[in-house]
Design an enzyme around this catalytic site. Structure first.
Site, mmCIF file in Angstrom:
data_model
loop_
_atom_site.group_PDB
_atom_site.id
_atom_site.type_symbol
_atom_site.label_atom_id
_atom_site.label_comp_id
_atom_site.label_asym_id
_atom_site.label_seq_id
_atom_site.Cartn_x
_atom_site.Cartn_y
_atom_site.Cartn_z
ATOM 1 N N HIS A 1 0.798 -1.232 0.000
ATOM 2 C CA HIS A 1 0.000 0.000 0.000
ATOM 3 C C HIS A 1 0.829 1.280 0.000
ATOM 4 O O HIS A 1 0.262 2.373 -0.064
ATOM 5 C CB HIS A 1 -0.990 -0.015 1.178
ATOM 6 C CG HIS A 1 -2.353 0.497 0.825
ATOM 7 N ND1 HIS A 1 -3.462 0.276 1.604
ATOM 8 C CD2 HIS A 1 -2.799 1.236 -0.231
ATOM 9 C CE1 HIS A 1 -4.522 0.854 1.050
ATOM 10 N NE2 HIS A 1 -4.138 1.449 -0.067
ATOM 11 N N ASP B 1 -7.421 -2.049 0.238
ATOM 12 C CA ASP B 1 -6.442 -3.005 0.756
ATOM 13 C C ASP B 1 -7.207 -4.298 1.042
ATOM 14 O O ASP B 1 -8.178 -4.284 1.819
ATOM 15 C CB ASP B 1 -5.828 -2.437 2.047
ATOM 16 C CG ASP B 1 -4.657 -3.249 2.564
ATOM 17 O OD1 ASP B 1 -4.701 -4.501 2.463
ATOM 18 O OD2 ASP B 1 -3.712 -2.647 3.097
ATOM 19 N N HIS C 1 -6.111 -1.162 8.449
ATOM 20 C CA HIS C 1 -5.182 -0.188 9.034
ATOM 21 C C HIS C 1 -5.439 1.198 8.450
ATOM 22 O O HIS C 1 -5.927 1.313 7.313
ATOM 23 C CB HIS C 1 -3.737 -0.589 8.725
ATOM 24 C CG HIS C 1 -3.451 -2.041 8.974
ATOM 25 N ND1 HIS C 1 -3.679 -3.015 8.022
ATOM 26 C CD2 HIS C 1 -2.989 -2.692 10.070
ATOM 27 C CE1 HIS C 1 -3.361 -4.198 8.516
ATOM 28 N NE2 HIS C 1 -2.942 -4.041 9.764
ATOM 29 N N ASP D 1 -9.623 -0.675 4.550
ATOM 30 C CA ASP D 1 -8.384 -1.225 5.092
ATOM 31 C C ASP D 1 -8.598 -1.648 6.547
ATOM 32 O O ASP D 1 -9.444 -1.072 7.246
ATOM 33 C CB ASP D 1 -7.326 -0.092 5.057
ATOM 34 C CG ASP D 1 -5.893 -0.591 4.954
ATOM 35 O OD1 ASP D 1 -5.532 -1.503 5.715
ATOM 36 O OD2 ASP D 1 -5.134 -0.052 4.133
ATOM 37 N N GLU E 1 -1.984 -5.300 -1.740
ATOM 38 C CA GLU E 1 -1.585 -6.201 -0.639
ATOM 39 C C GLU E 1 -1.981 -7.667 -0.844
ATOM 40 O O GLU E 1 -2.044 -8.429 0.129
ATOM 41 C CB GLU E 1 -2.070 -5.681 0.726
ATOM 42 C CG GLU E 1 -1.494 -4.304 1.124
ATOM 43 C CD GLU E 1 -0.062 -4.325 1.675
ATOM 44 O OE1 GLU E 1 0.525 -5.436 1.773
ATOM 45 O OE2 GLU E 1 0.474 -3.233 1.969
ATOM 46 N N HIS F 1 4.465 1.274 3.963
ATOM 47 C CA HIS F 1 3.074 0.970 3.581
ATOM 48 C C HIS F 1 2.098 1.386 4.681
ATOM 49 O O HIS F 1 0.891 1.386 4.463
ATOM 50 C CB HIS F 1 2.888 -0.513 3.178
ATOM 51 C CG HIS F 1 2.862 -1.496 4.317
ATOM 52 N ND1 HIS F 1 2.217 -2.709 4.219
ATOM 53 C CD2 HIS F 1 3.401 -1.449 5.556
ATOM 54 C CE1 HIS F 1 2.362 -3.370 5.364
ATOM 55 N NE2 HIS F 1 3.068 -2.644 6.175
ATOM 56 N N ASP G 1 -3.008 3.476 7.822
ATOM 57 C CA ASP G 1 -1.905 3.835 6.907
ATOM 58 C C ASP G 1 -1.630 5.334 6.913
ATOM 59 O O ASP G 1 -1.324 5.935 5.884
ATOM 60 C CB ASP G 1 -2.205 3.360 5.470
ATOM 61 C CG ASP G 1 -2.303 1.842 5.360
ATOM 62 O OD1 ASP G 1 -1.967 1.144 6.334
ATOM 63 O OD2 ASP G 1 -2.716 1.362 4.287
ATOM 64 N N ASP H 1 -6.707 -6.574 2.904
ATOM 65 C CA ASP H 1 -6.735 -6.986 4.317
ATOM 66 C C ASP H 1 -7.913 -6.389 5.082
ATOM 67 O O ASP H 1 -8.134 -6.728 6.258
ATOM 68 C CB ASP H 1 -5.393 -6.751 5.018
ATOM 69 C CG ASP H 1 -5.095 -5.303 5.389
ATOM 70 O OD1 ASP H 1 -6.008 -4.466 5.439
ATOM 71 O OD2 ASP H 1 -3.906 -5.003 5.637
HETATM 72 MN MN MN Z 1 -3.271 -0.628 3.712
#
Ligand code: MN
Length: 318
Positions: free
Chosen positions: A112, A241, A137, A135, A286, A152, A139, A243
């Site tokens: 990312h 992302d 996260h 996401d 990702e 990332h 980021d 994830d």
């Molecule tokens: Mn990310």
């Protein structure tokens, strides 16, 4: 064919931009994401929705994967600032170039960290662009707040210009064009203390899994778009992302966090953005085939990445 209309791309032309880059984090394999996604037939799947699609390999002729092995950290502990900066500039140019030619950029990562390039490219193309960041996260660490030094985890802060006195030389070209009221998050569940403070201090709209549980995914997407694009007139960049989706559905990714979106919730987000007609650009990042423990993991993750793309580009269930 798809009936969904795209206000900023009425002629339905898109460019798939491959960004096989792993220098924003330590695990090998995420640079193989674009290859796996293309081999699964992604381009043809988008063409079958009625899009004219071309392919740009933004990092062709570069050798970042070799340089990554000599990872060094700067005074803030930031790793690989030079190659991340160079790579992001190439992605930025490819994304802006596609958008300037009336093609919707679909950037396939890679980790990312390339988000600094895609966001800045789209914000230069159209400064009204608003961002949905899907996401686990946020980021949004800065060189001052990051513990890991992995870039990332930082792309949003660079485009926003947070803690800008701490940036590696090679990231100083990134224009600070993103305003805090033009980005919203969905899916968060692993946010660092420094990031929580940044989100609060800048009044950034962030919907965690708690909000998804409380309101349901439909309402969360509406609230997120209301916050950044209340009159539904600005173009939307969707930075996705994989994830964000629960690791039980998407296991082959670098920073798995339990308790994520179901596969359907994850695809709903992309469908709902398509439904607005405002999608102007998309990242899918990702996917890391080397972190799969078996072939099913690879198939599940690559299939989910392709499905996110199809849903965002107009695939509907009925
Ligand atoms: Mn990310």
């Amino acid at each position: 064919m798809s009936d969904v209309e795209f206000k900023f791309h009425p002629n339905k032309k898109a460019t798939i931009i491959t960004a096989p880059f792993s220098g924003g984090q330590p695990k090998s394999g995420v640079e193989l994401g674009p290859d796996y996604i293309l081999k699964a037939g992604f381009q043809k799947q988008i063409e079958e929705l009625g899009w004219d699609v071309n392919l740009v390999h933004a990092l062709e002729g570069t050798n970042y994967e070799n340089e990554k092995s000599q990872m060094t950290a700067d005074e803030f502990g930031i790793k690989n600032g030079r190659i991340v900066g160079e790579c992001c500039k190439k992605i930025h140019d490819a994304v802006k170039g596609a958008a300037d030619n009336d093609r919707l950029p679909i950037t396939i990562g890679g980790d990312h960290s390339i988000g600094s390039g895609t966001l800045s490219g789209m914000l230069e193309h159209n400064p009204d662009t608003c961002i949905l960041w899907i996401d686990a996260h946020a980021d949004i660490n800065t060189p001052k707040t990051t513990d890991s030094g992995n870039l990332h985890g930082c792309p949003v802060s660079f485009v926003m210009g947070l803690d800008k006195d701490s940036y590696p030389e090679e990231l100083k070209w990134i224009p600070h064009k993103l305003k805090p009221n033009r980005i919203a998050y969905i899916g968060l569940r692993d946010v660092d203390a420094g990031e929580k403070k940044i989100l609060r201090d800048n009044n950034i709209k962030a919907f965690s899994m708690h909000h998804v549980d409380k309101y349901g995914i439909g309402k969360v997407v509406d609230m997120a778009i209301d916050a950044i694009n209340p009159d539904r007139k600005f173009p939307i960049h969707l930075s996705y992302d994989v994830d964000a989706i629960d690791p039980s559905f998407v296991p082959a990714t670098g920073t798995r966090v339990e308790g994520g979106l179901t596969l359907r919730e994850g695809l709903y987000v992309a469908e709902a953005v398509a439904e607005t007609g405002l999608l102007s650009s998309l990242d899918i990042v990702e996917t890391n085939p080397l972190l799969a423990e078996n072939d099913t993991h690879i198939l599940d993750t690559v299939s989910a990445a392709c499905a996110i793309g199809r849903c965002a580009l107009g695939q509907t269930l009925l």
